[in-house]
Design an enzyme around this catalytic site. Structure first.
Site, mmCIF file in Angstrom:
data_model
loop_
_atom_site.group_PDB
_atom_site.id
_atom_site.type_symbol
_atom_site.label_atom_id
_atom_site.label_comp_id
_atom_site.label_asym_id
_atom_site.label_seq_id
_atom_site.Cartn_x
_atom_site.Cartn_y
_atom_site.Cartn_z
ATOM 1 N N GLY A 8 -3.597 7.986 50.843
ATOM 2 C CA GLY A 8 -4.269 7.310 49.657
ATOM 3 C C GLY A 8 -3.637 7.872 48.545
ATOM 4 O O GLY A 8 -4.148 8.169 47.484
ATOM 5 N N GLY A 11 -4.241 5.989 45.019
ATOM 6 C CA GLY A 11 -5.534 6.230 44.846
ATOM 7 C C GLY A 11 -5.841 6.965 43.505
ATOM 8 O O GLY A 11 -5.032 7.270 42.789
ATOM 9 N N GLN A 12 -7.210 6.767 42.975
ATOM 10 C CA GLN A 12 -7.604 7.312 41.958
ATOM 11 C C GLN A 12 -7.123 8.836 41.728
ATOM 12 O O GLN A 12 -6.660 9.356 40.634
ATOM 13 C CB GLN A 12 -9.116 7.403 41.585
ATOM 14 C CG GLN A 12 -9.450 7.875 40.274
ATOM 15 C CD GLN A 12 -11.060 8.387 40.308
ATOM 16 O OE1 GLN A 12 -11.764 8.430 41.355
ATOM 17 N NE2 GLN A 12 -11.507 8.815 39.263
ATOM 18 N N ARG A 36 -0.530 0.288 50.342
ATOM 19 C CA ARG A 36 0.075 -0.596 49.430
ATOM 20 C C ARG A 36 1.143 0.159 48.598
ATOM 21 O O ARG A 36 0.960 1.232 48.653
ATOM 22 C CB ARG A 36 -1.011 -1.281 48.601
ATOM 23 C CG ARG A 36 -1.315 -0.438 47.314
ATOM 24 C CD ARG A 36 -2.679 -0.824 46.809
ATOM 25 N NE ARG A 36 -3.246 0.441 46.607
ATOM 26 C CZ ARG A 36 -3.275 0.802 45.162
ATOM 27 N NH1 ARG A 36 -2.571 0.157 44.316
ATOM 28 N NH2 ARG A 36 -4.048 1.979 44.952
ATOM 29 N N ASP A 52 -1.629 2.628 56.972
ATOM 30 C CA ASP A 52 -2.933 2.268 57.098
ATOM 31 C C ASP A 52 -3.635 3.320 57.944
ATOM 32 O O ASP A 52 -3.032 3.656 59.111
ATOM 33 C CB ASP A 52 -3.063 0.946 57.874
ATOM 34 C CG ASP A 52 -4.370 0.540 58.017
ATOM 35 O OD1 ASP A 52 -5.141 1.478 57.823
ATOM 36 O OD2 ASP A 52 -4.675 -0.611 58.481
ATOM 37 N N TYR A 141 -21.835 5.635 52.118
ATOM 38 C CA TYR A 141 -20.546 6.657 51.779
ATOM 39 C C TYR A 141 -21.266 8.025 52.198
ATOM 40 O O TYR A 141 -20.678 9.006 52.501
ATOM 41 C CB TYR A 141 -20.532 6.467 50.189
ATOM 42 C CG TYR A 141 -19.647 7.407 49.566
ATOM 43 C CD1 TYR A 141 -18.202 7.351 49.684
ATOM 44 C CD2 TYR A 141 -20.066 8.300 48.610
ATOM 45 C CE1 TYR A 141 -17.381 8.072 49.019
ATOM 46 C CE2 TYR A 141 -19.214 8.818 47.801
ATOM 47 C CZ TYR A 141 -17.793 8.862 47.981
ATOM 48 O OH TYR A 141 -17.044 9.531 47.364
ATOM 49 N N LYS A 145 -19.724 11.146 54.336
ATOM 50 C CA LYS A 145 -19.245 12.507 53.767
ATOM 51 C C LYS A 145 -20.120 13.303 54.499
ATOM 52 O O LYS A 145 -19.382 14.503 54.804
ATOM 53 C CB LYS A 145 -19.442 12.335 52.232
ATOM 54 C CG LYS A 145 -18.857 11.591 51.297
ATOM 55 C CD LYS A 145 -17.052 11.811 51.525
ATOM 56 C CE LYS A 145 -16.262 11.190 50.418
ATOM 57 N NZ LYS A 145 -15.029 11.185 50.821
HETATM 58 N N1 SER Z 1 -17.160 9.050 42.329
HETATM 59 C C1 SER Z 1 -17.584 8.990 43.529
HETATM 60 C C2 SER Z 1 -18.509 7.727 43.609
HETATM 61 O O1 SER Z 1 -19.129 7.263 42.610
HETATM 62 C C3 SER Z 1 -18.818 9.984 44.004
HETATM 63 O O2 SER Z 1 -17.944 10.777 44.837
HETATM 64 O O3 SER Z 1 -18.769 6.956 44.629
#
Ligand code: SER
Length: 315
Positions: A8, A11-12, A36, A52, A141, A145
């Protein structure tokens, strides 16, 4: 950390973490991977491979060829996207994590993966949420986690893999935008403030969530990974937060710098209910005591830096 493979990487968090790791440990020592490719510094500034994370075989062979001794597993779906695609989220978030942990076990790598404030739920104490407390999240999510924290601890206890993690709050940065998170409003607001002088928040007034500026998040990852193992009582994962604010508080802060900035509200029920299930503010004292976590930026200093950097970026 010397030979690092990161998933990743575009990613951010990955886009900035990859560059920082290359600065510290040497560009050739950091293999960036993502599903990507693009023209960013993270992709072009050192070794890069398409990966991937569902492809465990390829992940293992990339790590082996790179002679990785550290795996940083960042590839995952954020909360709102996971809520829209729960089955895909389970498969990607858990399948990718399992592949990364197995790679770390087979190749004797140190291991990092982020958890989140999303690992808490409505029955968790909301204010100064303790390190060790009730974790019964109500989002896919959050389920991922919590399962991920347990799985990473399992690999530590069962296979002696040196796994470490952080429960990140909303992360704010001017480099790569987040995608599909609940805390994204706190990034979008700066872009819109500069571009249009106004922002419509999908999060309701009075909703408090923990946040952190990206430079502090990157330092936290590196400091945790460098911490001596005998000091760590916890592993997966540490509460870390730099600030907690509501939409009207970040708006008031931005108004100090952009006269006439206007905030309005058009609440998104899904993201609002996710936010309502999360803590108002978490207690980071275990991270401070066990490996010296400290955040440099608060809402005021972050806002000054964000607005300056974004003004330059957006011209
Ligand atoms: N920034 C994340 C989200 O909003 C929180 O872990 O999904």
């Amino acid at each position: 950390m010397k030979r690092i493979m990161i998933t990743g990487a575009l990613g951010q968090i990955g886009s900035e973490l990859t560059i920082k790791l290359r600065d510290i440990y040497g560009a050739d020592n950091v293999l960036a991977t993502d599903i990507r490719e693009n023209d960013s510094d993270a992709a072009k500034g050192g070794p890069f491979s398409i990966l991937d994370v569902m492809d465990g075989k390829k992940m293992a062979s990339l790590a082996e060829n790179h002679k990785a001794d550290t795996i940083i597993h960042m590839a995952a779906l954020l909360s709102a996207t996971a809520e829209a695609n729960p089955v895909f989220a389970w498969n990607l978030n858990m399948g990718g994590l399992m592949n990364a942990l197995e790679t770390a076990r087979e190749q004797k790598c140190q291991f990092f993966t982020p958890s989140s404030i999303g690992a808490f739920g409505p029955s968790t104490p909301k204010d100064l949420t303790p390190q060790d407390t009730v974790q019964r999240p109500t989002t896919m999510y959050g389920v991922n986690k919590v399962a991920g924290e347990l799985l990473a601890d399992y690999y530590y206890h069962r296979f002696a893999v040196d796994t470490r993690g952080l429960r990140f709050p909303g992360l704010i940065s001017y480099v790569a935008p987040p995608g599909g998170g609940t805390t994204d409003y706190a990034v979008e607001i700066y872009y819109e403030a500069i571009k249009n002088g106004r922002y419509t928040s999908y999060i309701e007034q009075g909703t408090y969530m923990d946040m952190m500026y990206m430079p502090d998040a990157l330092d936290a990852i590196i400091n945790l990974m460098e911490a001596s193992p005998e000091k760590l009582i916890h592993r997966n994962s540490f509460n870390v937060s730099a600030m907690s604010f509501s939409p009207e508080e970040i708006s008031a802060e931005i108004k100090k710098h952009i006269t006439g900035f206007e905030m309005s509200y058009d609440v998104d029920p899904i993201r609002q209910s996710i936010a309502d299930s999360w803590p108002n503010s978490i207690d980071s004292s275990a991270a401070k005591e066990e490996w010296g976590f400290k955040a440099k930026y608060d809402l005021s200093s972050m806002s000054i830096d964000m607005l300056n950097k974004l003004k330059a970026k957006l011209g």
